[in-house]
Motif scaffolding. Sequence first.
Motif, PDB file in Angstrom:
ATOM      1  N   SER A 197       0.824  -1.210   0.000  1.00 23.37           N
ATOM      2  CA  SER A 197       0.000   0.000   0.000  1.00 23.37           C
ATOM      3  C   SER A 197       0.857   1.258   0.000  1.00 23.37           C
ATOM      4  N   GLN A 198       1.943   1.267   0.760  1.00 19.57           N
ATOM      5  CA  GLN A 198       2.806   2.446   0.796  1.00 19.57           C
ATOM      6  C   GLN A 198       3.516   2.649  -0.541  1.00 19.57           C
ATOM      7  N   ALA A 199       3.856   1.560  -1.227  1.00 24.48           N
ATOM      8  CA  ALA A 199       4.476   1.689  -2.545  1.00 24.48           C
ATOM      9  C   ALA A 199       3.507   2.309  -3.547  1.00 24.48           C
ATOM     10  N   VAL A 200       2.247   1.931  -3.477  1.00 22.30           N
ATOM     11  CA  VAL A 200       1.230   2.517  -4.351  1.00 22.30           C
ATOM     12  C   VAL A 200       1.122   4.020  -4.094  1.00 22.30           C
ATOM     13  N   LEU A 201       1.126   4.406  -2.825  1.00 16.97           N
ATOM     14  CA  LEU A 201       1.066   5.827  -2.492  1.00 16.97           C
ATOM     15  C   LEU A 201       2.300   6.567  -3.010  1.00 16.97           C
ATOM     16  N   ASP A 202       3.473   5.976  -2.863  1.00 18.33           N
ATOM     17  CA  ASP A 202       4.687   6.582  -3.407  1.00 18.33           C
ATOM     18  C   ASP A 202       4.515   6.888  -4.891  1.00 18.33           C
ATOM     19  N   ALA A 203       4.030   5.900  -5.624  1.00 20.50           N
ATOM     20  CA  ALA A 203       3.892   6.047  -7.071  1.00 20.50           C
ATOM     21  C   ALA A 203       3.003   7.223  -7.430  1.00 20.50           C
ATOM     22  N   ARG A 204       1.909   7.358  -6.724  1.00 19.39           N
ATOM     23  CA  ARG A 204       0.947   8.414  -7.037  1.00 19.39           C
ATOM     24  C   ARG A 204       1.478   9.798  -6.653  1.00 19.39           C
ATOM     25  N   VAL A 205       2.125   9.888  -5.504  1.00 21.81           N
ATOM     26  CA  VAL A 205       2.660  11.180  -5.076  1.00 21.81           C
ATOM     27  C   VAL A 205       3.769  11.636  -6.016  1.00 21.81           C
ATOM     28  N   LEU A 206       4.632  10.711  -6.436  1.00 17.15           N
ATOM     29  CA  LEU A 206       5.722  11.075  -7.333  1.00 17.15           C
ATOM     30  C   LEU A 206       5.194  11.529  -8.687  1.00 17.15           C
ATOM     31  N   SER A 207       4.246  10.803  -9.253  1.00 12.32           N
ATOM     32  CA  SER A 207       3.711  11.203 -10.560  1.00 12.32           C
ATOM     33  C   SER A 207       2.980  12.541 -10.460  1.00 12.32           C
ATOM     34  N   ASP A 208       2.283  12.762  -9.363  1.00 12.15           N
ATOM     35  CA  ASP A 208       1.597  14.032  -9.133  1.00 12.15           C
ATOM     36  C   ASP A 208       2.599  15.188  -9.086  1.00 12.15           C
ATOM     37  N   ALA A 209       3.699  14.994  -8.361  1.00 16.04           N
ATOM     38  CA  ALA A 209       4.714  16.043  -8.245  1.00 16.04           C
ATOM     39  C   ALA A 209       5.368  16.328  -9.592  1.00 16.04           C
ATOM     40  N   LEU A 210       5.652  15.288 -10.358  1.00 16.01           N
ATOM     41  CA  LEU A 210       6.255  15.492 -11.675  1.00 16.01           C
ATOM     42  C   LEU A 210       5.318  16.255 -12.598  1.00 16.01           C
ATOM     43  N   ALA A 211       4.025  15.940 -12.541  1.00 19.27           N
ATOM     44  CA  ALA A 211       3.064  16.637 -13.394  1.00 19.27           C
ATOM     45  C   ALA A 211       2.927  18.100 -12.999  1.00 19.27           C
ATOM     46  N   ARG A 212       2.951  18.379 -11.714  1.00 15.67           N
ATOM     47  CA  ARG A 212       2.753  19.750 -11.242  1.00 15.67           C
ATOM     48  C   ARG A 212       3.993  20.622 -11.422  1.00 15.67           C
ATOM     49  N   LEU A 213       5.173  20.017 -11.190  1.00 13.51           N
ATOM     50  CA  LEU A 213       6.398  20.817 -11.137  1.00 13.51           C
ATOM     51  C   LEU A 213       7.240  20.744 -12.406  1.00 13.51           C
ATOM     52  N   GLY A 214       7.089  19.667 -13.166  1.00 12.74           N
ATOM     53  CA  GLY A 214       7.822  19.562 -14.431  1.00 12.74           C
ATOM     54  C   GLY A 214       9.268  19.153 -14.266  1.00 12.74           C
ATOM     55  N   ASP A 215      10.033  19.897 -13.517  1.00 13.39           N
ATOM     56  CA  ASP A 215      11.447  19.602 -13.336  1.00 13.39           C
ATOM     57  C   ASP A 215      11.619  18.333 -12.490  1.00 13.39           C
ATOM     58  N   PRO A 216      12.340  17.314 -12.980  1.00 14.21           N
ATOM     59  CA  PRO A 216      12.428  16.055 -12.247  1.00 14.21           C
ATOM     60  C   PRO A 216      13.116  16.164 -10.895  1.00 14.21           C
ATOM     61  N   VAL A 217      14.118  17.001 -10.779  1.00 14.41           N
ATOM     62  CA  VAL A 217      14.820  17.128  -9.502  1.00 14.41           C
ATOM     63  C   VAL A 217      13.922  17.781  -8.464  1.00 14.41           C
ATOM     64  N   ARG A 218      13.290  18.894  -8.820  1.00 17.07           N
ATOM     65  CA  ARG A 218      12.365  19.548  -7.884  1.00 17.07           C
ATOM     66  C   ARG A 218      11.208  18.627  -7.520  1.00 17.07           C
ATOM     67  N   ALA A 219      10.702  17.890  -8.511  1.00 14.12           N
ATOM     68  CA  ALA A 219       9.570  17.001  -8.258  1.00 14.12           C
ATOM     69  C   ALA A 219       9.952  15.881  -7.306  1.00 14.12           C
ATOM     70  N   CYS A 220      11.119  15.303  -7.501  1.00  3.23           N
ATOM     71  CA  CYS A 220      11.547  14.214  -6.618  1.00  3.23           C
ATOM     72  C   CYS A 220      11.786  14.715  -5.199  1.00  3.23           C
ATOM     73  N   GLU A 221      12.297  15.922  -5.083  1.00  2.00           N
ATOM     74  CA  GLU A 221      12.490  16.486  -3.744  1.00  2.00           C
ATOM     75  C   GLU A 221      11.149  16.742  -3.063  1.00  2.00           C
ATOM     76  N   ALA A 222      10.146  17.213  -3.832  1.00  2.00           N
ATOM     77  CA  ALA A 222       8.818  17.425  -3.264  1.00  2.00           C
ATOM     78  C   ALA A 222       8.171  16.097  -2.873  1.00  2.00           C
ATOM     79  N   TYR A 223       8.326  15.084  -3.729  1.00  6.69           N
ATOM     80  CA  TYR A 223       7.833  13.729  -3.426  1.00  6.69           C
ATOM     81  C   TYR A 223       8.453  13.205  -2.141  1.00  6.69           C
TER      82      TYR A 223
END
Length: 417
Positions: A311-337
Amino acid sequence: MRIIIAGGGIGGLTTALSLHAAGFDDVLVVEAVRTIQPLGVGINLLPHAVRELTELGLADRVTRLGVPTGELAYFNRHGQLIWSEPRGLGAGYRWPQYSVHRGRLQLALLDAVRERLGPDAVRTGSRLTGFAATPDEVVVELGAERLTADLLIAADGIRSAVRARLYPAESAPLWNGLVLWRGVTRGKPFRGGRSMIMAGDHEQKFVAYPISEPDHNGDVEINWVAERPVDGSAAARGDWNRLVDVDEFLPHFAEWQFDWLDVPATIRDADVAYEYPMVDRDPLPKWTHGRVTLLGDAAHPMYPIGSNGASQAVLDARVLSDALARLGDPVRACEAYEAERRPPTAATQLANREMGPELVIKLAHERAPHGFADIEQVLPLAERAEIAARYKRTAGFDPEMLNERASYNATVGGPRG
Protein backbone atom coordinates in the motif's frame (compact mmCIF):
# COMPACT_ATOMS: atom_id res chain seq x y z
CA MET A 1 10.59 13.49 -20.32
CA ARG A 2 12.27 10.08 -20.52
CA ILE A 3 11.76 8.06 -17.30
CA ILE A 4 13.25 4.66 -16.46
CA ILE A 5 11.83 2.60 -13.59
CA ALA A 6 14.03 -0.16 -12.16
CA GLY A 7 11.80 -2.98 -10.91
CA GLY A 8 8.61 -4.53 -12.25
CA GLY A 9 6.91 -5.26 -8.95
CA ILE A 10 3.76 -3.67 -7.59
CA GLY A 11 5.52 -0.36 -6.87
CA GLY A 12 7.27 -0.10 -10.22
CA LEU A 13 4.24 -1.05 -12.30
CA THR A 14 1.93 1.28 -10.38
CA THR A 15 4.46 4.05 -10.95
CA ALA A 16 4.39 3.43 -14.70
CA LEU A 17 0.59 3.55 -14.73
CA SER A 18 0.56 6.69 -12.59
CA LEU A 19 3.04 8.45 -14.86
CA HIS A 20 1.01 7.52 -17.92
CA ALA A 21 -2.17 8.83 -16.31
CA ALA A 22 -0.34 12.07 -15.52
CA GLY A 23 0.65 12.51 -19.16
CA PHE A 24 4.12 10.95 -19.31
CA ASP A 25 4.33 8.47 -22.19
CA ASP A 26 8.08 7.92 -22.50
CA VAL A 27 8.34 5.48 -19.60
CA LEU A 28 10.30 2.23 -19.51
CA VAL A 29 10.22 -0.42 -16.77
CA VAL A 30 13.29 -2.65 -16.62
CA GLU A 31 12.94 -5.89 -14.68
CA ALA A 32 15.72 -8.37 -13.91
CA VAL A 33 13.68 -11.59 -14.13
CA ARG A 34 13.08 -12.95 -17.60
CA THR A 35 9.46 -13.93 -17.01
CA ILE A 36 7.18 -12.25 -14.48
CA GLN A 37 5.14 -15.04 -12.89
CA PRO A 38 2.30 -14.95 -10.33
CA LEU A 39 4.54 -15.86 -7.41
CA GLY A 40 3.99 -15.18 -3.75
CA VAL A 41 1.04 -15.38 -1.45
CA GLY A 42 -1.54 -12.97 -0.07
CA ILE A 43 -1.33 -9.27 0.72
CA ASN A 44 -3.80 -6.64 1.84
CA LEU A 45 -4.53 -3.46 -0.07
CA LEU A 46 -5.66 -0.85 2.43
CA PRO A 47 -8.26 1.80 1.50
CA HIS A 48 -5.63 4.47 0.80
CA ALA A 49 -4.04 2.20 -1.82
CA VAL A 50 -7.40 1.10 -3.23
CA ARG A 51 -8.30 4.77 -3.66
CA GLU A 52 -5.21 5.29 -5.81
CA LEU A 53 -5.79 2.17 -7.90
CA THR A 54 -9.41 3.23 -8.35
CA GLU A 55 -8.35 6.67 -9.60
CA LEU A 56 -6.07 4.87 -12.05
CA GLY A 57 -9.12 3.09 -13.49
CA LEU A 58 -8.19 -0.30 -12.02
CA ALA A 59 -11.10 -0.80 -9.61
CA ASP A 60 -12.79 -3.50 -11.66
CA ARG A 61 -9.58 -5.50 -12.03
CA VAL A 62 -8.82 -5.35 -8.31
CA THR A 63 -12.41 -6.28 -7.44
CA ARG A 64 -12.19 -9.38 -9.63
CA LEU A 65 -8.91 -10.39 -8.01
CA GLY A 66 -9.64 -9.83 -4.33
CA VAL A 67 -11.91 -10.34 -1.40
CA PRO A 68 -13.27 -7.20 0.29
CA THR A 69 -12.06 -7.37 3.87
CA GLY A 70 -14.84 -6.64 6.35
CA GLU A 71 -13.18 -7.27 9.70
CA LEU A 72 -9.79 -7.26 11.39
CA ALA A 73 -9.74 -9.31 14.59
CA TYR A 74 -7.01 -10.06 17.15
CA PHE A 75 -7.01 -13.09 19.45
CA ASN A 76 -4.66 -14.49 22.06
CA ARG A 77 -3.07 -17.91 21.59
CA HIS A 78 -6.06 -19.46 23.38
CA GLY A 79 -8.44 -18.16 20.72
CA GLN A 80 -9.99 -15.46 22.91
CA LEU A 81 -11.00 -12.25 21.17
CA ILE A 82 -8.94 -9.20 22.15
CA TRP A 83 -10.06 -6.60 19.63
CA SER A 84 -12.02 -6.45 16.40
CA GLU A 85 -12.89 -3.61 14.11
CA PRO A 86 -14.68 -3.18 10.77
CA ARG A 87 -12.55 -2.59 7.73
CA GLY A 88 -13.07 -1.00 4.35
CA LEU A 89 -16.50 0.40 3.55
CA GLY A 90 -17.84 -0.86 6.86
CA ALA A 91 -15.35 1.36 8.69
CA GLY A 92 -16.53 4.52 6.97
CA TYR A 93 -14.01 4.65 4.15
CA ARG A 94 -15.13 5.66 0.67
CA TRP A 95 -13.01 2.80 -0.70
CA PRO A 96 -12.88 -0.88 0.26
CA GLN A 97 -9.96 -2.91 1.57
CA TYR A 98 -9.00 -6.01 -0.40
CA SER A 99 -7.14 -9.21 0.35
CA VAL A 100 -5.48 -10.38 -2.86
CA HIS A 101 -2.85 -12.76 -4.16
CA ARG A 102 0.31 -10.71 -4.68
CA GLY A 103 1.34 -12.45 -7.88
CA ARG A 104 -2.07 -12.13 -9.51
CA LEU A 105 -2.16 -8.43 -8.68
CA GLN A 106 1.31 -7.99 -10.18
CA LEU A 107 0.22 -9.68 -13.42
CA ALA A 108 -2.92 -7.53 -13.58
CA LEU A 109 -0.80 -4.39 -13.24
CA LEU A 110 1.62 -5.73 -15.87
CA ASP A 111 -1.25 -6.29 -18.30
CA ALA A 112 -2.51 -2.75 -17.68
CA VAL A 113 0.95 -1.26 -18.30
CA ARG A 114 1.33 -3.08 -21.59
CA GLU A 115 -2.19 -2.12 -22.68
CA ARG A 116 -1.75 1.56 -21.88
CA LEU A 117 1.95 2.23 -22.51
CA GLY A 118 2.56 -0.39 -25.18
CA PRO A 119 3.93 -3.95 -25.28
CA ASP A 120 7.53 -2.76 -25.03
CA ALA A 121 7.01 -0.60 -21.93
CA VAL A 122 8.28 -3.42 -19.70
CA ARG A 123 11.60 -5.07 -20.55
CA THR A 124 12.22 -8.29 -18.67
CA GLY A 125 15.58 -10.01 -18.36
CA SER A 126 17.15 -6.54 -18.00
CA ARG A 127 19.14 -6.22 -14.79
CA LEU A 128 20.33 -2.76 -13.76
CA THR A 129 24.08 -3.00 -13.21
CA GLY A 130 24.92 0.64 -12.70
CA PHE A 131 24.05 4.26 -13.38
CA ALA A 132 25.72 7.63 -13.66
CA ALA A 133 23.84 10.87 -13.08
CA THR A 134 24.78 14.37 -14.17
CA PRO A 135 22.84 17.61 -13.66
CA ASP A 136 21.26 17.08 -17.10
CA GLU A 137 20.63 13.34 -17.42
CA VAL A 138 21.11 9.88 -15.96
CA VAL A 139 22.75 7.01 -17.83
CA VAL A 140 21.41 3.61 -16.84
CA GLU A 141 23.57 0.54 -17.37
CA LEU A 142 21.91 -2.78 -18.26
CA GLY A 143 24.97 -4.94 -18.60
CA ALA A 144 26.77 -3.71 -21.72
CA GLU A 145 23.79 -1.59 -22.80
CA ARG A 146 23.50 2.10 -21.90
CA LEU A 147 20.19 3.99 -21.80
CA THR A 148 19.85 7.71 -21.23
CA ALA A 149 16.94 9.19 -19.26
CA ASP A 150 15.84 12.34 -17.49
CA LEU A 151 14.96 10.40 -14.33
CA LEU A 152 15.71 7.01 -12.78
CA ILE A 153 13.15 5.69 -10.27
CA ALA A 154 14.42 2.74 -8.23
CA ALA A 155 11.58 0.41 -7.30
CA ASP A 156 13.84 -2.62 -7.13
CA GLY A 157 12.98 -3.92 -3.68
CA ILE A 158 14.60 -4.40 -0.30
CA ARG A 159 17.87 -5.51 -1.93
CA SER A 160 17.82 -2.56 -4.32
CA ALA A 161 20.87 -2.28 -6.56
CA VAL A 162 20.33 1.46 -6.83
CA ARG A 163 20.12 1.95 -3.06
CA ALA A 164 23.27 -0.14 -2.64
CA ARG A 165 25.17 2.22 -4.95
CA LEU A 166 23.80 5.30 -3.22
CA TYR A 167 24.61 3.87 0.22
CA PRO A 168 27.49 1.43 -0.29
CA ALA A 169 28.27 1.22 3.44
CA GLU A 170 24.79 0.08 4.39
CA SER A 171 24.59 -3.39 5.91
CA ALA A 172 22.39 -6.27 4.78
CA PRO A 173 18.69 -6.13 5.73
CA LEU A 174 18.22 -6.16 9.50
CA TRP A 175 16.69 -9.31 11.01
CA ASN A 176 14.74 -9.24 14.27
CA GLY A 177 15.03 -12.96 15.04
CA LEU A 178 11.53 -13.89 13.85
CA VAL A 179 10.75 -16.07 10.87
CA LEU A 180 7.53 -16.14 8.86
CA TRP A 181 6.25 -19.26 7.17
CA ARG A 182 3.62 -18.50 4.55
CA GLY A 183 1.25 -20.54 2.46
CA VAL A 184 -2.19 -20.78 0.89
CA THR A 185 -4.68 -23.49 1.82
CA ARG A 186 -8.06 -24.23 0.32
CA GLY A 187 -10.64 -24.60 3.09
CA LYS A 188 -13.92 -23.45 4.54
CA PRO A 189 -14.43 -19.74 5.29
CA PHE A 190 -14.25 -18.63 8.93
CA ARG A 191 -15.95 -15.79 10.79
CA GLY A 192 -18.23 -15.02 7.88
CA GLY A 193 -15.63 -15.24 5.12
CA ARG A 194 -14.48 -11.60 5.19
CA SER A 195 -12.21 -11.59 8.25
CA MET A 196 -8.50 -11.12 8.65
CA ILE A 197 -7.44 -12.69 11.96
CA MET A 198 -4.25 -12.52 14.00
CA ALA A 199 -3.82 -14.87 16.95
CA GLY A 200 -0.95 -15.18 19.42
CA ASP A 201 1.41 -12.72 21.03
CA HIS A 202 4.61 -10.78 20.30
CA GLU A 203 6.70 -13.94 19.81
CA GLN A 204 4.42 -16.52 18.23
CA LYS A 205 1.56 -15.58 15.94
CA PHE A 206 -0.78 -16.93 13.27
CA VAL A 207 -2.44 -14.76 10.62
CA ALA A 208 -5.14 -15.91 8.20
CA TYR A 209 -7.51 -14.35 5.68
CA PRO A 210 -9.32 -15.42 2.50
CA ILE A 211 -7.98 -14.28 -0.88
CA SER A 212 -10.68 -15.82 -3.09
CA GLU A 213 -14.43 -16.08 -3.21
CA PRO A 214 -15.99 -19.51 -2.44
CA ASP A 215 -15.84 -22.15 -5.17
CA HIS A 216 -18.64 -24.58 -6.02
CA ASN A 217 -17.81 -26.56 -2.86
CA GLY A 218 -17.92 -23.48 -0.67
CA ASP A 219 -14.14 -23.49 -0.19
CA VAL A 220 -11.90 -20.43 -0.36
CA GLU A 221 -8.17 -19.87 -0.64
CA ILE A 222 -6.93 -19.02 2.85
CA ASN A 223 -3.68 -17.09 2.99
CA TRP A 224 -1.85 -17.80 6.24
CA VAL A 225 1.31 -16.72 8.04
CA ALA A 226 2.90 -18.57 10.97
CA GLU A 227 5.53 -16.66 12.91
CA ARG A 228 7.95 -17.41 15.73
CA PRO A 229 11.61 -16.91 16.74
CA VAL A 230 14.31 -19.26 15.46
CA ASP A 231 18.05 -19.48 15.87
CA GLY A 232 20.43 -17.31 13.89
CA SER A 233 20.80 -19.71 10.97
CA ALA A 234 17.49 -18.58 9.52
CA ALA A 235 18.84 -15.18 8.62
CA ALA A 236 21.36 -16.77 6.28
CA ARG A 237 19.02 -19.26 4.65
CA GLY A 238 15.97 -17.01 4.32
CA ASP A 239 15.76 -15.57 0.82
CA TRP A 240 11.99 -14.87 0.58
CA ASN A 241 11.52 -17.79 -1.83
CA ARG A 242 12.77 -20.77 0.15
CA LEU A 243 10.38 -23.69 0.08
CA VAL A 244 10.09 -25.46 3.41
CA ASP A 245 8.44 -28.61 4.75
CA VAL A 246 5.61 -27.64 7.11
CA ASP A 247 6.82 -30.26 9.59
CA GLU A 248 9.71 -27.91 10.38
CA PHE A 249 7.36 -25.55 12.23
CA LEU A 250 3.95 -27.23 12.51
CA PRO A 251 4.64 -28.77 15.96
CA HIS A 252 4.85 -25.26 17.46
CA PHE A 253 1.22 -24.66 16.45
CA ALA A 254 -0.14 -28.15 17.13
CA GLU A 255 -2.40 -27.03 20.00
CA TRP A 256 -3.82 -23.97 18.23
CA GLN A 257 -7.26 -25.41 17.52
CA PHE A 258 -9.95 -22.77 17.90
CA ASP A 259 -13.71 -23.06 17.58
CA TRP A 260 -13.57 -20.93 14.45
CA LEU A 261 -10.29 -22.16 12.87
CA ASP A 262 -8.13 -25.28 13.05
CA VAL A 263 -4.65 -23.80 12.71
CA PRO A 264 -2.61 -27.03 12.43
CA ALA A 265 -4.96 -28.41 9.79
CA THR A 266 -4.75 -25.16 7.83
CA ILE A 267 -0.96 -25.35 7.83
CA ARG A 268 -0.87 -29.06 7.05
CA ASP A 269 -3.22 -28.78 4.05
CA ALA A 270 -1.16 -26.18 2.16
CA ASP A 271 0.28 -27.25 -1.18
CA VAL A 272 3.57 -25.47 -0.44
CA ALA A 273 5.01 -23.25 2.28
CA TYR A 274 7.69 -20.56 2.07
CA GLU A 275 10.07 -19.31 4.73
CA TYR A 276 10.93 -15.64 5.17
CA PRO A 277 13.04 -13.90 7.78
CA MET A 278 11.35 -10.79 9.19
CA VAL A 279 13.71 -8.08 8.02
CA ASP A 280 13.69 -4.37 7.31
CA ARG A 281 16.20 -1.53 6.99
CA ASP A 282 16.75 1.65 8.94
CA PRO A 283 15.04 4.78 7.56
CA LEU A 284 17.27 6.73 5.19
CA PRO A 285 18.18 10.40 5.58
CA LYS A 286 17.66 10.98 1.86
CA TRP A 287 15.99 9.18 -1.07
CA THR A 288 16.60 11.64 -3.89
CA HIS A 289 20.05 12.17 -5.36
CA GLY A 290 19.63 14.55 -8.27
CA ARG A 291 17.91 12.65 -11.06
CA VAL A 292 17.71 9.39 -9.09
CA THR A 293 15.15 8.58 -6.43
CA LEU A 294 13.95 5.56 -4.48
CA LEU A 295 10.42 4.16 -4.16
CA GLY A 296 8.63 1.37 -2.30
CA ASP A 297 10.77 -1.24 -0.56
CA ALA A 298 13.90 0.29 -2.09
CA ALA A 299 13.13 3.43 -0.09
CA HIS A 300 11.43 2.17 3.07
CA PRO A 301 11.38 -1.63 3.56
CA MET A 302 9.32 -2.41 6.63
CA TYR A 303 8.16 -5.38 8.66
CA PRO A 304 4.98 -6.97 7.25
CA ILE A 305 2.88 -5.53 10.05
CA GLY A 306 -0.25 -3.49 9.57
CA SER A 307 -0.63 -4.55 5.91
CA ASN A 308 1.32 -1.54 4.69
CA GLY A 309 4.16 -2.68 2.42
CA ALA A 310 2.43 -2.75 -0.97
CA SER A 311 0.00 0.00 0.00
CA GLN A 312 2.81 2.45 0.80
CA ALA A 313 4.48 1.69 -2.55
CA VAL A 314 1.23 2.52 -4.35
CA LEU A 315 1.07 5.83 -2.49
CA ASP A 316 4.69 6.58 -3.41
CA ALA A 317 3.89 6.05 -7.07
CA ARG A 318 0.95 8.41 -7.04
CA VAL A 319 2.66 11.18 -5.08
CA LEU A 320 5.72 11.07 -7.33
CA SER A 321 3.71 11.20 -10.56
CA ASP A 322 1.60 14.03 -9.13
CA ALA A 323 4.71 16.04 -8.25
CA LEU A 324 6.26 15.49 -11.67
CA ALA A 325 3.06 16.64 -13.39
CA ARG A 326 2.75 19.75 -11.24
CA LEU A 327 6.40 20.82 -11.14
CA GLY A 328 7.82 19.56 -14.43
CA ASP A 329 11.45 19.60 -13.34
CA PRO A 330 12.43 16.05 -12.25
CA VAL A 331 14.82 17.13 -9.50
CA ARG A 332 12.36 19.55 -7.88
CA ALA A 333 9.57 17.00 -8.26
CA CYS A 334 11.55 14.21 -6.62
CA GLU A 335 12.49 16.49 -3.74
CA ALA A 336 8.82 17.42 -3.26
CA TYR A 337 7.83 13.73 -3.43
CA GLU A 338 10.43 12.83 -0.83
CA ALA A 339 9.40 15.69 1.45
CA GLU A 340 5.84 14.36 1.45
CA ARG A 341 6.53 10.64 1.63
CA ARG A 342 9.75 10.08 3.59
CA PRO A 343 8.54 11.31 7.03
CA PRO A 344 5.36 9.17 7.18
CA THR A 345 7.01 6.06 5.80
CA ALA A 346 9.91 6.40 8.26
CA ALA A 347 7.37 6.73 11.07
CA THR A 348 5.55 3.63 9.81
CA GLN A 349 8.80 1.65 9.61
CA LEU A 350 9.54 2.49 13.25
CA ALA A 351 5.94 1.88 14.35
CA ASN A 352 6.07 -1.57 12.75
CA ARG A 353 9.16 -2.38 14.81
CA GLU A 354 6.98 -1.73 17.86
CA MET A 355 4.26 -4.03 16.44
CA GLY A 356 2.02 -1.26 15.13
CA PRO A 357 -1.64 -2.17 15.65
CA GLU A 358 -0.61 -5.67 16.72
CA LEU A 359 0.55 -4.20 20.02
CA VAL A 360 -2.80 -5.29 21.46
CA ILE A 361 -1.84 -8.97 21.33
CA LYS A 362 1.48 -8.26 23.04
CA LEU A 363 -0.15 -6.30 25.85
CA ALA A 364 -2.90 -8.88 26.33
CA HIS A 365 -0.28 -11.63 26.66
CA GLU A 366 1.86 -9.65 29.09
CA ARG A 367 -1.10 -8.82 31.29
CA ALA A 368 -2.94 -12.14 31.01
CA PRO A 369 -0.62 -14.87 29.67
CA HIS A 370 -3.04 -17.66 30.58
CA GLY A 371 -6.10 -16.01 29.12
CA PHE A 372 -8.81 -13.84 30.60
CA ALA A 373 -12.44 -13.83 31.66
CA ASP A 374 -13.04 -10.22 30.63
CA ILE A 375 -10.78 -8.40 28.17
CA GLU A 376 -12.00 -5.07 29.51
CA GLN A 377 -10.25 -5.82 32.80
CA VAL A 378 -7.01 -6.59 30.95
CA LEU A 379 -6.94 -4.09 28.09
CA PRO A 380 -9.69 -1.47 28.29
CA LEU A 381 -11.61 -0.57 25.14
CA ALA A 382 -10.28 2.98 25.08
CA GLU A 383 -6.69 1.72 25.06
CA ARG A 384 -7.37 -0.80 22.31
CA ALA A 385 -9.16 1.78 20.18
CA GLU A 386 -6.36 4.32 20.55
CA ILE A 387 -3.70 1.80 19.48
CA ALA A 388 -5.67 1.11 16.31
CA ALA A 389 -6.41 4.78 15.61
CA ARG A 390 -2.83 5.88 16.25
CA TYR A 391 -1.48 3.46 13.66
CA LYS A 392 -4.02 4.57 11.06
CA ARG A 393 -2.92 8.16 11.57
CA THR A 394 0.76 7.23 11.31
CA ALA A 395 0.36 5.14 8.16
CA GLY A 396 -1.98 7.58 6.44
CA PHE A 397 -5.28 5.76 6.40
CA ASP A 398 -7.28 7.48 9.10
CA PRO A 399 -10.80 7.40 7.58
CA GLU A 400 -11.58 11.09 7.89
CA MET A 401 -8.15 12.19 6.70
CA LEU A 402 -8.23 9.85 3.71
CA ASN A 403 -11.80 10.65 2.69
CA GLU A 404 -11.16 14.38 2.74
CA ARG A 405 -7.67 14.77 1.27
CA ALA A 406 -7.17 15.98 -2.29
CA SER A 407 -6.61 13.60 -5.18
CA TYR A 408 -3.16 12.94 -6.66
CA ASN A 409 -4.62 13.16 -10.16
CA ALA A 410 -2.45 16.01 -11.47
CA THR A 411 -1.73 15.97 -15.19
CA VAL A 412 1.04 17.61 -17.16
CA GLY A 413 0.09 21.20 -17.87
CA GLY A 414 -3.13 20.95 -15.89
CA PRO A 415 -4.46 20.95 -12.33
CA ARG A 416 -5.15 17.96 -10.17
CA GLY A 417 -8.17 15.94 -11.23
